[in-house]
Design a protein around this motif. Structure first.
Motif, PDB file in Angstrom:
ATOM      1  N   THR A  95     -39.639 -91.338 -38.022  1.00  0.00           N
ATOM      2  CA  THR A  95     -40.598 -91.633 -36.874  1.00  0.00           C
ATOM      3  C   THR A  95     -41.253 -92.903 -36.694  1.00  0.00           C
ATOM      4  O   THR A  95     -41.416 -93.396 -35.645  1.00  0.00           O
ATOM      5  CB  THR A  95     -41.587 -90.342 -36.913  1.00  0.00           C
ATOM      6  OG1 THR A  95     -40.968 -89.107 -37.335  1.00  0.00           O
ATOM      7  CG2 THR A  95     -41.821 -89.909 -35.392  1.00  0.00           C
ATOM      8  N   SER A  99     -40.952 -95.161 -33.474  1.00  0.00           N
ATOM      9  CA  SER A  99     -42.144 -95.418 -32.638  1.00  0.00           C
ATOM     10  C   SER A  99     -42.439 -96.923 -32.748  1.00  0.00           C
ATOM     11  O   SER A  99     -42.877 -97.415 -31.705  1.00  0.00           O
ATOM     12  CB  SER A  99     -43.325 -94.627 -33.147  1.00  0.00           C
ATOM     13  OG  SER A  99     -42.931 -93.223 -33.316  1.00  0.00           O
ATOM     14  N   THR A 103     -41.758 -98.794 -29.065  1.00  0.00           N
ATOM     15  CA  THR A 103     -43.208 -99.507 -28.600  1.00  0.00           C
ATOM     16  C   THR A 103     -42.873-100.951 -28.262  1.00  0.00           C
ATOM     17  O   THR A 103     -43.216-101.518 -27.182  1.00  0.00           O
ATOM     18  CB  THR A 103     -44.247 -99.118 -29.314  1.00  0.00           C
ATOM     19  OG1 THR A 103     -44.273 -97.843 -29.669  1.00  0.00           O
ATOM     20  CG2 THR A 103     -45.475 -99.675 -28.688  1.00  0.00           C
ATOM     21  N   PHE A 223     -46.192 -95.280 -28.007  1.00  0.00           N
ATOM     22  CA  PHE A 223     -46.164 -94.881 -29.473  1.00  0.00           C
ATOM     23  C   PHE A 223     -46.442 -93.262 -29.471  1.00  0.00           C
ATOM     24  O   PHE A 223     -45.499 -92.639 -30.296  1.00  0.00           O
ATOM     25  CB  PHE A 223     -47.312 -95.647 -30.239  1.00  0.00           C
ATOM     26  CG  PHE A 223     -47.172 -95.219 -31.618  1.00  0.00           C
ATOM     27  CD1 PHE A 223     -46.529 -96.252 -32.593  1.00  0.00           C
ATOM     28  CD2 PHE A 223     -47.639 -94.042 -32.371  1.00  0.00           C
ATOM     29  CE1 PHE A 223     -46.451 -96.093 -33.837  1.00  0.00           C
ATOM     30  CE2 PHE A 223     -47.737 -94.205 -33.635  1.00  0.00           C
ATOM     31  CZ  PHE A 223     -47.080 -95.049 -34.465  1.00  0.00           C
ATOM     32  N   THR A 226     -43.418 -91.553 -28.150  1.00  0.00           N
ATOM     33  CA  THR A 226     -42.054 -91.655 -29.160  1.00  0.00           C
ATOM     34  C   THR A 226     -42.389 -90.663 -30.540  1.00  0.00           C
ATOM     35  O   THR A 226     -41.493 -89.813 -30.771  1.00  0.00           O
ATOM     36  CB  THR A 226     -41.670 -92.935 -29.641  1.00  0.00           C
ATOM     37  OG1 THR A 226     -41.767 -93.702 -28.480  1.00  0.00           O
ATOM     38  CG2 THR A 226     -40.473 -92.938 -30.078  1.00  0.00           C
ATOM     39  N   TRP A 227     -43.666 -90.614 -30.864  1.00  0.00           N
ATOM     40  CA  TRP A 227     -43.905 -89.927 -32.034  1.00  0.00           C
ATOM     41  C   TRP A 227     -44.029 -88.392 -31.847  1.00  0.00           C
ATOM     42  O   TRP A 227     -43.352 -87.671 -32.428  1.00  0.00           O
ATOM     43  CB  TRP A 227     -45.533 -90.353 -32.498  1.00  0.00           C
ATOM     44  CG  TRP A 227     -45.786 -89.524 -33.738  1.00  0.00           C
ATOM     45  CD1 TRP A 227     -46.179 -88.198 -33.739  1.00  0.00           C
ATOM     46  CD2 TRP A 227     -45.807 -89.968 -35.031  1.00  0.00           C
ATOM     47  NE1 TRP A 227     -46.513 -87.713 -35.067  1.00  0.00           N
ATOM     48  CE2 TRP A 227     -46.412 -88.953 -36.054  1.00  0.00           C
ATOM     49  CE3 TRP A 227     -45.307 -91.235 -35.639  1.00  0.00           C
ATOM     50  CZ2 TRP A 227     -46.398 -89.001 -37.253  1.00  0.00           C
ATOM     51  CZ3 TRP A 227     -45.763 -91.417 -36.990  1.00  0.00           C
ATOM     52  CH2 TRP A 227     -46.076 -90.349 -37.786  1.00  0.00           C
ATOM     53  N   THR A 244     -36.779 -86.600 -37.159  1.00  0.00           N
ATOM     54  CA  THR A 244     -37.849 -87.249 -36.999  1.00  0.00           C
ATOM     55  C   THR A 244     -39.128 -86.119 -37.386  1.00  0.00           C
ATOM     56  O   THR A 244     -38.628 -85.061 -37.609  1.00  0.00           O
ATOM     57  CB  THR A 244     -38.269 -87.446 -35.566  1.00  0.00           C
ATOM     58  OG1 THR A 244     -38.107 -86.523 -34.791  1.00  0.00           O
ATOM     59  CG2 THR A 244     -37.242 -88.552 -35.196  1.00  0.00           C
TER      60      THR A 244
END
Lengths: 296, 310
Positions: A95, A99, A103, A223, A226-227, A244
């Motif tokens: 992850t 991320s 980003t 960030f 995506t996380w 993830t």
């Protein structure tokens, strides 16, 4: 306030008499507001409180009747056991890789494109930008299938690259950066142009350094996005070793569905980095949402 | 563009024009080099799939075969597909509960937190926090809170004297309200921020004028705040509507459409048909329906908003 100043000329002793009860009422209103806010905040945070305390209980205590608000004894063991029971480390690592790279690419290409849309004039520019904005309103759920077929055909499904591709080129980033660039005075780039700077240098040396808050906002939002992404990894990532944190946690929940305390421990771990980032940069979240208003 | 048109007659005619066209060409080239890195990705991953969707919807494509053009067959199948109808109704149900509730709660929070007071930033942060935490963690926690026998929520309800508290996510009747409550809790902070931005843009003079006219707080709310917030409310409603109709991840994690099909929504039906049954053609037809619902509702809202403004 306005009424007070209006009254003043006519009756001079009256304000003194009137101010005392009003001040009292104001104080009472203020206290009532604080009480309302504290109740609201407590209600909002309650699930998080329950999550953290449950992660420190033994499994039997999680659903005790009546509710046990504070763990007694505090079971720190859960935070050790979880790493052995679940592949948390791999998930966090994957992850994090995703991320950070999403980003970076999103901010880079987004701010680059935003410069083209806001600081340069050429035919077709506005139509192109409208296309970007229009797709923000199209739900991803509507085109996830053709997108999946395409990415599978080029062999990207079941690799981390697929998530990278999915998340990096969002219209939202371009939109957010463009909004900010428009507020940078045109005279600055004009002066730089007269000094003989190329457009690329203007972007790199003048506009980009001036857009710190926008870059910070986009960085944090991307960030976090995506996380937290669950659907992308769910559809694209099949192998356990590229999972993830989100889909790892979900599978852990289905596998150990009676290990309530451990499930809460995993949840806390999955939320913790985001909470930290949010506390460090919450100003930028608020700014970004107030100015751009769009997300997801 | 307007300025060049004005300038043109005054300037000495031929040489600048040639320069200008060369300049335009140069600007176009430079402009595209800026946009291209993002645009290629955007076009390949968003534009092309959106267009392909409309082709796929008219084919029978499963994971192994090729796409065969079958015309309107997928859409005819939708007309008689009971599960699809259930998903459609459930999605509408979710939206009808979720949109007004979120609007009310987030506006209420914004009004509460629109004061200049010490510590107000902290309360705003708290209200916004659920929005940035992950769906999986939230769904898992709320599932446990909603647990029918000894979950905190039902313990609380029983303490209030309700003997038969709802079964929430285990009951076909209560699973949708449970999902809606969770999503309202999660999203209200985000819309609260939008409302706060709107509230802060209202000129103070309006309130002072209303106060001079003798309007009390409730009158000021209806006659100053509500009309001045119209653009924000409109914007929030549009986003909320799209968000409601595309809801998927929360439901996947929290109830997986169940019990039975009581929380099966449109986006999940696309997911099931596409990724679980590999019926890509048919799933695309459902996706086209979702696409037009979102588009249609947005257009309707724009028209309504325009009419009110006149």
């Amino acid at each position: 306030m306005a009424t007070v100043t209006l009254d003043r000329p006519g009756t001079s002793p009256a304000p003194v008499l009137r101010q005392d009860p009003r001040r009292g009422r104001k104080l009472a209103a203020r206290i009532a507001l604080y009480v309302a806010m504290i109740i609201a905040a407590a209600a909002i945070m309650l699930p998080f409180f329950w999550m953290v305390t449950s992660s420190l209980k033994t499994n039997n205590q999680v659903f005790s009747v009546p509710i046990q608000w504070l763990p007694d004894p505090v079971v720190w063991r859960n935070y050790l056991d979880i790493w052995a029971k679940a592949d948390m480390l791999t998930w966090v690592k994957n992850t994090l890789i995703l991320s950070v790279s999403v980003t970076f690419l999103q901010v880079l290409t987004g701010s680059f494109a935003a410069y083209g849309f806001s600081k340069l004039r050429f035919p077709g520019r506005d139509v192109l930008f409208l296309t970007y904005v229009a797709t923000i309103a199209v739900p991803w759920q509507a085109y996830m299938i053709p997108q999946f077929i395409m990415l599978s055909k080029v062999g990207l499904s079941n690799t981390l690259w697929s998530i990278l591709a999915l998340q990096t080129f969002s219209a939202f980033g371009v939109f957010l950066m463009k909004q900010y660039y428009e507020s940078i005075p045109e005279e600055l780039s004009e002066a730089a142009r007269i000094d003989g700077l190329s457009e690329y240098s203007i972007w790199r040396k003048i506009v980009l350094p001036l857009s710190g808050p926008a870059v910070a906002t986009l960085t944090l939002l991307t960030f976090v996005n995506t996380w937290n992404d669950y659907l992308g990894p769910l559809i694209y990532l099949r192998d356990r070793d590229i999972w993830t944190i989100q889909i790892g946690l979900k599978s852990f929940v289905s596998q150990y569905n009676a290990e309530y305390a451990l499930i809460m421990t995993g949840s806390v771990i999955s939320v913790l980095p985001i909470a930290l980032i949010f506390m460090l940069g919450q100003r930028y979240f608020v700014q970004g949402i107030a100015t751009a208003g769009l997300k997801g | 563009m307007a300025t060049t048109a004005v300038d043109a007659p005054a300037a000495p005619a031929p040489p600048p024009r040639r320069n200008r066209s060369r300049l335009t060409l140069r600007n176009t080239f430079i402009g595209w080099t800026f946009i291209l890195p993002n645009f290629i990705g955007f076009a390949v991953l968003t534009l092309v799939p959106v267009i392909t969707l409309f082709y796929l919807a008219f084919t029978s494509w499963n994971a192994f075969g090729q796409a065969n053009w079958i015309g309107l067959e997928n859409f005819q199948r939708l007309l008689t597909d009971g599960t699809f109808h259930t998903a459609l109704i459930n999605t509408g149900y979710y939206a009808v509960l979720h949109i007004p509730l979120t609007l009310a709660v987030s506006l209420g929070l914004a009004l509460l937190l629109n004061h200049k007071m010490r510590g107000i930033a902290f309360f705003r942060t708290v209200a916004f926090f659920p929005y940035i935490t992950s769906i999986v963690a939230i769904a898992v926690v709320w599932n446990m809170l909603f647990s029918p026998d000894s979950g905190p929520i039902n313990q609380f309800l029983m303490a209030l004297g309700i003997d038969n508290p709802p079964g929430w996510t285990t009951s076909a009747t209560w699973s949708m309200p449970a999902v809606v409550l969770t999503s309202v809790w999660r999203e209200m902070g985000y819309y609260m921020l939008l409302f706060l931005a709107g509230l802060q843009a209202i000129p103070r003079e309006l309130y002072e004028a209303a106060r001079v006219d003798g309007a009390h707080a409730i009158q000021r709310f209806w006659n100053v705040t509500v009309p001045s917030l119209r653009p924000t409310t409109f914007f929030v409603t549009v986003i909320l509507t799209i968000q409601s109709f595309k809801v998927l991840d929360l439901i996947l994690v929290m109830t997986d459409g169940g019990p039975g099909t009581s929380t099966l929504v449109l986006a999940q039906y696309i997911y099931r048909k596409g990724f679980e049954e590999n019926d890509f053609g048919y799933a695309s037809a459902v996706a086209v329906v979702l696409f037009f619902i979102c588009l249609g509702l947005t257009v309707v809202q724009f028209l309504l908003n325009k009419r009110k403004e006149v």
